[in-house]
Design an enzyme around this catalytic site. Sequence first.
Site, PDB file in Angstrom:
ATOM      1  CB  SER A  29      -8.173   3.570   2.994  1.00 57.09           C
ATOM      2  OG  SER A  29      -7.274   2.995   3.925  1.00 57.09           O
ATOM      3  CB  SER A  72      -8.332   0.735   5.909  1.00 59.00           C
ATOM      4  OG  SER A  72      -9.007   1.943   5.736  1.00 59.00           O
ATOM      5  CE  LYS A  92      -3.899   1.913   2.717  1.00 56.23           C
ATOM      6  NZ  LYS A  92      -4.784   1.678   3.888  1.00 56.23           N
TER       7      LYS A  92
HETATM    8  N1  GLN Z   1     -13.312   4.006   6.522  1.00 52.35           N
HETATM    9  C1  GLN Z   1     -12.692   4.447   7.715  1.00 52.35           C
HETATM   10  C2  GLN Z   1     -12.337   5.910   7.584  1.00 52.35           C
HETATM   11  O1  GLN Z   1     -12.690   6.489   6.632  1.00 52.35           O
HETATM   12  C3  GLN Z   1     -11.498   3.622   8.028  1.00 52.35           C
HETATM   13  C4  GLN Z   1     -10.270   4.016   7.308  1.00 52.35           C
HETATM   14  C5  GLN Z   1      -9.059   3.209   7.688  1.00 52.35           C
HETATM   15  O2  GLN Z   1      -9.162   2.179   8.341  1.00 52.35           O
HETATM   16  N2  GLN Z   1      -7.900   3.710   7.318  1.00 52.35           N
HETATM   17  O3  GLN Z   1     -11.713   6.481   8.422  1.00 52.35           O
END
Ligand code: GLN
Length: 514
Positions: free
Chosen positions: A156, A180, A81
């Site tokens: 994400s 994420s 990532k």
């Molecule tokens: N969807 C969650 C957010 O928008 C989690 C994001 C993540 O785990 N980086 O913060």
Amino acid sequence: MMTTLIHQSAAELLGLLNAGQATSAELTRAYLARIDAVDGKVRAFLRVDPSAALARAEEIDARRKSDKPLGRLAGLPVAVKDLLCTTGEPTTCASRMLENFRPPYDATVVQRLKAADAVLIGRTNMDEFAMGGSNENSAFFPTRNPWDTTRIPGGSSGGAAACVAARMAPLSVGSDTGGSIRCPAALCGVSGLKPTYGRVSRYGLVAFASSLDQIGPLAGSAEDCALLLEVLAGHDPKDSTSVDRPVPDYSRTVTEPLKNLRIGWVREHFGEGLDAEVEKAVREAIRGYQSQGATVKELSLPHGKYAVATYYIIAPCEASSNLARYDGVHFGHRTDEKAMVAELEAQRKDLHQRGDQKALDDLDNALIRMYRRSRAEGFGPEVKRRIMLGTYALSAGYYDAYYKKALQVRRLIRRDFDEAFKEVDLIVGPVTPSPAYKIGEKIGNPLEMYLYDLYTVSTNLAGIAGMSIPCGLSSTGLPIGLHLQAPPFEEDRLLRGAAMFQQATDWHTRQPEI
Ligand code: GLN
């Protein structure tokens, strides 16, 4: 050869490499060809450097030939990532802010992958600074779900999940602050594990919310996640929050079924807002565990209903502080200073001519203006929203009402889990309220997007371990994820519980036609 190779599991591929039945160069070429063939449609990768990957593969093959000792993942392609610092390589976080950032050092997990002789095959797309659950917040382009390219892959770590689902890499590394890893794993039909807070070093991970962030594996099965986690996990003196505990041999024990397993399902997770097909698949999975001898118990996590609200205070607060460093001086994009100075001068001249002394006095100095312009240009709308939310919640007068209150509720959420885990070994439920939605469907409604994180954020708030594994397909052919949660540092239990399910079902073997 190519199709057969890329559809095998990481464990099988390692077997082939170790037995001399395939070379890393062959493998890497096969995955690069696959990326060439399908990534135009999926767009999981921000960058692939074929010649560097091949050179690395050949180097490992040469070492193998001369019988030099090799690392745990020797010759296996792994995708990373784009928020893990890698020496000299762009590490963008899918943000304009870091478009030109080349870190002078490796994140600890990158170092570990290199030491394990993995072939880093490419950098995967994500929501900007990991803020989002759909990949639509990438400053560059959205990744698409390989099962239906009009839909989101989740986020994400959307690129990380999509590249495994479309067999463009056998293993990939993501991060999870509020879901994420698990959300995209669920929506793309792959396995993904968020380790306990402290299990994996965060050194060199571009921080979003430091008390919630964890790095973890995504792969085609629990067995492959075990293999990768074994390499990623472990104490690191460079991360004071990483925990000094031995790393179990996850990949050795993963196939041992759990005896006398006690499963819990959370009453509140089967209520309003849960898609009927997701509910059906998850209930079916619970019955599956039952028929494997597990006992099943209904549970309540009474403070879970505050989890989204608590998360969306704590995460933005930490983000507003973490992201203060991107000011165009210490880090990040800097605005075009010539244009800025010209604009400032023109404004000054105009105000001077009009004799507006008050406005002249209020005019930003050049430094403040430079910060402002750099940040306005460098950050996308969701990142700005979070910085504003966090700054507001931390400001004098609101701190007690929001941030401090959120920390108190966070404790209660953790306590609910502690109580629940006195009675059960694993908590099982849905990962997301629905299968993947359409690109663009929710982007205009941040609140609706935040609510999509309803089942995953409490794992991070409590600092425990969680995993998503495939447990079904919707009537429209979209993957459905099963959420498993375990007490802190019970990744081994999580992986074995997941592998147990995968031994009895074949959902994890389904692959999209792309
Ligand atoms: N969807 C969650 C957010 O928008 C989690 C994001 C993540 O785990 N980086 O913060």
